[in-house]
Scaffold this motif. Structure first.
Motif: not given
Length: 236
Positions: A167, A217-219, A221-222
């Motif tokens: 990341v 990861y992005d989902s 984290y968002s």
């Protein structure tokens, strides 16, 4: 197959002057790099298990990526494929050989390089590869198209591929998060000697697995970021 493995283990030397320098750098540098990176390893999937020889593939976002990957298998040595241009001067050559880097000429792949990779993997060691080929300096670090090296080496040496998503840190003081996926056994999926079309197809599969880790990861984290923002707005 057993005879070939024994031959590779005999030819491969676990203790050399280069592994001595590598261990020295690793053990003396682990505390300062851990303080700087504060790595957090996030494992995805239910089939996480210990592996022997394996290729660890990752996206390439910075010069410290090999150091970051070392934390995934912290107790073990890790060999890394690196572009041959890094070995063009004596001091640089000494440093990268001490880091257990294997030089690869992207325009003229040699038999010696194939043997070096095979020796490492058949001796049940970890090999790190960055299939994007170059560091991605884009502000939005999307995973670029993969080259075929990871797929080819994994199939020929019958070792699993461990996808890792590094990341990108927005600030230097943020924790370094590393997302690790399940091992992928390409030789079992293919079941025959690979053709160029097979290598391209499997490389696309590996690219998809890498993108999955990034999206997961992005989902997450968002979602966490939105919950934090909502909580702060309620308080205000």
């Amino acid at each position: 197959m057993k005879q070939t493995t024994k031959k590779n283990k005999k030819r491969f030397k676990s203790y050399t002057i280069w592994t001595f320098f590598y261990d020295f750098i690793r053990f003396t540098g682990v505390i300062p790099t851990w303080i700087y990176l504060r790595p957090k390893i996030i494992k995805k999937g239910k089939k996480q298990k210990k592996v022997k020889g394996a290729i660890m593939m990752a996206n390439h976002i910075g010069l410290l990526d090999p150091v970051v990957l070392q934390f995934v298998f912290a107790p073990r040595r890790m060999w890394t494929l690196a572009m041959s241009e890094l070995f063009d001067k004596p001091l640089k050559r000494f440093f990268f050989k001490s880091a257990l880097c294997i030089p690869v000429d992207r325009e003229n792949v040699t038999i010696d390089m194939y043997h070096s990779v095979s020796d490492v993997l058949k001796a049940n060691k970890i090999l790190a590869m960055f299939p994007e080929g170059r560091i991605n300096f884009d502000e939005i670090a999307e995973v670029k198209k993969f080259k075929g090296g990871v797929a080819l080496f994994a199939i020929l040496n019958r070792v699993p591929v461990i996808p890792v998503y590094i990341v990108k840190r927005e600030k230097w003081y943020q924790r370094q998060r590393i997302v690790v996926g399940e091992p992928i056994y390409l030789d079992e999926a293919l079941g025959r000697a690979p053709t160029p079309a097979d290598i391209e197809k499997v490389s696309e599969l590996l690219h998809e697995k890498e993108e999955e880790l990034a999206l997961q990861y992005d989902s997450k984290y968002s979602k966490a970021q939105k919950e934090k923002e909502n909580a702060e707005s309620i308080k205000s």
